[in-house]
Design a protein around this motif. Structure first.
Motif, short mmCIF file in Angstrom:
data_model
loop_
_atom_site.label_atom_id
_atom_site.label_comp_id
_atom_site.label_asym_id
_atom_site.label_seq_id
_atom_site.Cartn_x
_atom_site.Cartn_y
_atom_site.Cartn_z
N LYS A 95 0.46 -0.92 -0.02
CA LYS A 95 0.11 -0.10 -0.10
C LYS A 95 0.78 1.16 0.14
O LYS A 95 2.18 1.40 0.68
CB LYS A 95 -0.67 -0.03 1.23
CG LYS A 95 -2.22 0.11 1.02
CD LYS A 95 -3.26 0.43 2.44
CE LYS A 95 -3.47 -0.74 2.83
NZ LYS A 95 -4.65 -1.38 3.58
N ALA A 96 0.38 1.83 -0.86
CA ALA A 96 1.61 3.18 -0.88
C ALA A 96 0.49 4.64 -1.18
O ALA A 96 -0.53 4.39 -2.19
CB ALA A 96 2.25 3.19 -1.96
N VAL A 97 0.93 6.47 -0.84
CA VAL A 97 0.13 7.04 -0.93
C VAL A 97 0.73 7.48 -2.78
O VAL A 97 1.55 8.21 -2.76
CB VAL A 97 -0.08 7.41 0.17
CG1 VAL A 97 -1.01 9.28 -0.37
CG2 VAL A 97 -0.47 7.07 1.02
N VAL A 98 -0.13 7.37 -3.46
CA VAL A 98 0.47 8.07 -5.32
C VAL A 98 0.58 9.64 -5.80
O VAL A 98 -0.60 10.00 -5.43
CB VAL A 98 0.14 7.10 -5.98
CG1 VAL A 98 1.38 7.77 -7.36
CG2 VAL A 98 1.08 6.04 -5.26
N ILE A 102 5.75 8.24 -5.42
CA ILE A 102 5.14 8.23 -4.07
C ILE A 102 5.85 8.75 -3.08
O ILE A 102 6.91 8.96 -3.26
CB ILE A 102 5.39 7.21 -3.27
CG1 ILE A 102 4.91 5.34 -4.05
CG2 ILE A 102 4.80 6.69 -2.05
CD1 ILE A 102 5.69 4.01 -3.68
N GLY A 127 10.66 11.08 -2.20
CA GLY A 127 9.21 11.79 -2.21
C GLY A 127 9.42 13.20 -3.39
O GLY A 127 8.75 14.58 -3.86
N ASN A 129 10.59 6.86 -5.17
CA ASN A 129 9.61 6.77 -4.23
C ASN A 129 9.73 7.09 -2.94
O ASN A 129 10.98 6.88 -2.19
CB ASN A 129 8.75 5.59 -4.89
CG ASN A 129 8.39 5.52 -6.16
OD1 ASN A 129 7.66 5.94 -5.96
ND2 ASN A 129 8.33 3.88 -6.42
N TRP A 187 5.72 7.52 2.29
CA TRP A 187 3.76 7.26 2.51
C TRP A 187 3.63 6.14 1.74
O TRP A 187 2.70 5.88 0.79
CB TRP A 187 3.43 8.32 1.74
CG TRP A 187 4.03 9.86 1.91
CD1 TRP A 187 4.37 10.57 3.32
CD2 TRP A 187 2.92 10.72 1.36
NE1 TRP A 187 4.11 11.00 4.10
CE2 TRP A 187 3.55 12.29 2.99
CE3 TRP A 187 2.08 11.22 1.02
CZ2 TRP A 187 2.98 12.91 2.34
CZ3 TRP A 187 1.64 12.10 0.65
CH2 TRP A 187 2.49 13.12 2.06
N ALA A 188 4.05 4.90 2.12
CA ALA A 188 4.09 3.31 2.06
C ALA A 188 4.89 2.01 3.05
O ALA A 188 5.51 2.74 4.02
CB ALA A 188 5.16 3.06 0.39
#
Ligand SMILES: [Zn+2]
Ligand SMILES: [Zn+2]
Length: 353
Positions: free
Chosen positions: A5-8, A58, A116, A120, A123-124
């Motif tokens: 899971k990550a915030v992309v 990410i 970021g 990447n 936030w993952a």
């Protein structure tokens, strides 16, 4: 393919929680399982479209985690399962800039900032760390994740404002803005042995927090002329060192106007557009002042030093963590943080919460 899971980042004001490929390390790299991370003001600039990064990236550059997998060549230095932090800035330690001591500018302007930004981020559930030997800093068992969560970026950046300003014993120091970075600059001024520490911020709660963190006095720039007040408090001279921690023309100018001849203005803010220095603030260019800028110092030795300050009770930044969320809730946490709602200072994001 294993996923995580990550915030992309997908574009301006568009971040989404998604399943993406889990990274695997090659030689010299490590993958850490993130146990805690946070959101930075810089992430807000990115999501608002004020600092460009590529869609599909990410975000996040403040990792606390556990070593999950090591690439070739790291066996002698690290073991899987060790708890680590990684600085927001991850220098290679070998290029022209690194070997000239400008680690944050690794490979070129701002090049040390990769997470970021160009690769990447944190936030993952998992994060790939390049040049791992220069960047994985093992966390002492005595310290909790939350005690070290502020170190990868805001503590390193904020405290560096006082270091770059070369604050000396008994100096008067004025810090403009008391957000998380400015508060850490206040902490830095205290740690460097400043005498009078003046914290300038229009928000009362932030001035109160600044007093807790070592400021002698809070100044509300909405209620009084901060430059006049600083001069009055320093026998008309101006402060020995001023620190700008916001990145606006107004605070830049005020910080410059309130530093004494021969003093140092230390700038931490991220500016956009044009920045103007009024000639009278630098005494027509003859004031012998120094203006220094700093990007967050990173690398494992910097992190070790900051952890030493926490472990030996010189610094406690846990009061900055005002809200806690799971990774799934990051967009919600981002919304709260970017609106500065509910008295938020910093949020902690726990992937396994
Ligand atoms: Zn940051
Ligand atoms: Zn380098």
């Amino acid at each position: 393919m294993e996923t995580m899971k990550a915030v992309v980042f997908h574009g301006v004001n568009d971040i989404r929680v998604e399943d993406v490929a889990r990274p695997r390390p090659t030689a010299g790299e490590a993958v850490i399982r993130i146990t805690a991370t946070t959101i930075c003001g810089t992430d807000v600039h990115i999501v608002k479209g004020e600092y460009p990064v590529r869609p599909g990236l990410i975000l996040g550059h403040e990792p606390v985690g556990v070593i999950d997998e090591l690439g070739e060549g790291l066996e002698a230095d690290y073991t899987v399962g060790q708890r680590v932090i990684v600085g927001a800035i991850t220098p290679c330690g070998q290029c022209f800039y690194c070997l000239n001591g400008a680690h944050s500018q690794c490979h070129g302007p701002l090049g040390g900032w990769r997470f970021g930004n160009t690769i990447n981020g944190a936030w993952a559930e998992y994060l790939l760390v390049q040049d791992a030997r220069a960047n994985l800093a093992v966390v002492p068992d005595a310290l909790t994740d939350e005690q070290v969560l502020m170190l990868p970026d805001i503590a390193s950046t904020g405290i560096s404002g006082a270091e770059s300003g070369n604050v000396r014993l008994g100096d008067s120091v004025a810090i403009f803005a008391q957000g998380p970075i400015g508060l850490c600059a206040t902490v830095g001024a205290k740690l460097r042995g400043a005498g009078l520490i003046i914290a300038v911020d229009p928000i009362k709660e932030r001035r109160e927090m600044a007093r807790r963190f070592g400021a002698s006095i809070g100044v509300d720039p909405a209620a009084e002329d901060a430059v006049d007040t600083i001069k009055r408090l320093t026998d008309g001279r101006g402060a020995d060192v001023t620190i700008e921690a916001l990145g606006r023309q107004g605070t830049f100018e005020a910080a410059l106007r309130s530093v004494r001849p021969g003093g140092t203005m230390s700038s931490l803010g991220v500016y956009s557009g044009k920045l103007v220095a009024p000639y009278e603030a630098i005494y027509a260019g003859l004031g012998d002042q120094r203006i220094v800028t700093t990007l967050c110092p990173g690398g494992k030795e910097r992190m070790r030093r900051l952890m030493s300050m926490v472990q030996h009770d010189r610094v406690d930044l846990t009061p900055l963590v005002t809200h806690r969320f799971a990774l799934d809730q990051l967009p919600e946490a981002f919304d709260l943080f970017s609106r500065q709602a509910d008295g938020v200072m910093k949020v902690a994001i726990y992937p396994r919460r």
